[in-house]
Design a protein around this motif. Structure first.
Motif, mmCIF file in Angstrom:
data_model
loop_
_atom_site.group_PDB
_atom_site.id
_atom_site.type_symbol
_atom_site.label_atom_id
_atom_site.label_comp_id
_atom_site.label_asym_id
_atom_site.label_seq_id
_atom_site.Cartn_x
_atom_site.Cartn_y
_atom_site.Cartn_z
ATOM 1 N N ARG A 1 0.034 -24.594 34.699
ATOM 2 C CA ARG A 1 -0.495 -23.887 33.520
ATOM 3 C C ARG A 1 0.615 -23.445 32.590
ATOM 4 O O ARG A 1 0.414 -23.341 31.385
ATOM 5 C CB ARG A 1 -1.321 -22.684 33.965
ATOM 6 N N GLY A 2 1.774 -23.097 33.143
ATOM 7 C CA GLY A 2 2.932 -22.728 32.339
ATOM 8 C C GLY A 2 2.828 -21.415 31.605
ATOM 9 O O GLY A 2 3.603 -21.156 30.701
ATOM 10 N N LYS A 3 1.868 -20.564 31.970
ATOM 11 C CA LYS A 3 1.684 -19.297 31.253
ATOM 12 C C LYS A 3 2.625 -18.203 31.759
ATOM 13 O O LYS A 3 2.880 -17.240 31.049
ATOM 14 C CB LYS A 3 0.241 -18.821 31.394
ATOM 15 N N THR A 4 3.102 -18.352 32.979
ATOM 16 C CA THR A 4 3.950 -17.337 33.594
ATOM 17 C C THR A 4 5.352 -17.909 33.784
ATOM 18 O O THR A 4 5.515 -19.101 34.008
ATOM 19 C CB THR A 4 3.369 -16.931 34.967
ATOM 20 N N SER A 5 6.348 -17.037 33.708
ATOM 21 C CA SER A 5 7.722 -17.514 33.865
ATOM 22 C C SER A 5 7.947 -18.033 35.285
ATOM 23 O O SER A 5 7.294 -17.597 36.240
ATOM 24 C CB SER A 5 8.720 -16.397 33.557
ATOM 25 N N ARG A 6 8.871 -18.948 35.397
ATOM 26 C CA ARG A 6 9.186 -19.542 36.697
ATOM 27 C C ARG A 6 9.686 -18.479 37.676
ATOM 28 O O ARG A 6 9.339 -18.510 38.857
ATOM 29 C CB ARG A 6 10.222 -20.648 36.513
ATOM 30 N N GLY B 1 0.206 -22.208 38.865
ATOM 31 C CA GLY B 1 0.940 -21.428 37.875
ATOM 32 C C GLY B 1 1.957 -22.265 37.130
ATOM 33 O O GLY B 1 2.126 -22.128 35.912
#
Length: 130
Positions: free
Chosen positions: A41-46, A38
């Motif tokens: 990919r960087g698509k979802t917030s930390r 995740g």
């Protein structure tokens, strides 16, 4: 000398303990892998990734603890049913129950017995919006 029946019970207990430990280990590495993917990919917030990681890890630990408690119960009741072993089992179960409740609160943000209450509140809020 250990009887054949006691040997089978020890084997069963060991198998349940191994399964419980494997659940914790596989769950920990699985949630870590999902977290790292995740992040890559960087698509979802930390914050969402961290929350999902903690939730997945907590659920793996909870399930593994259930198996480990089952193994302790099998071992104590079937192999060594003495007062001392029952007291040790009671202590282990109390500690693991405390851990389970703590993990459940950490994962869900509420006590296990509050699930029905918050579900009812959410349903009422949904009904009022419609």
């Amino acid at each position: 000398m250990i009887t054949n029946e006691a040997q089978w019970i020890h084997l069963a207990t060991s198998a349940v303990e191994i399964v419980g430990t494997a659940i914790i280990v596989v769950g920990a590495f699985g949630t870590l892998a999902a977290f790292l993917l995740g992040l890559a990919r960087g698509k979802t917030s930390r914050a969402t990734l961290v929350a999902d990681f903690r939730s997945g890890l907590g659920r793996s630990i909870l399930l593994g603890l259930e198996f480990l408690v089952a193994a302790d119960i099998i071992n104590t009741v079937a192999v060594e049913p003495t007062i001392e072993s029952l007291l040790v089992l009671a202590g282990i179960v109390l500690i693991r129950t405390f851990l389970s409740f703590s993990l459940e609160v950490e994962i869900d943000g509420r006590w296990p017995w509050q699930k029905g209450q918050s579900d009812e509140r959410a349903q009422r809020a949904t009904d009022q919006q419609q």
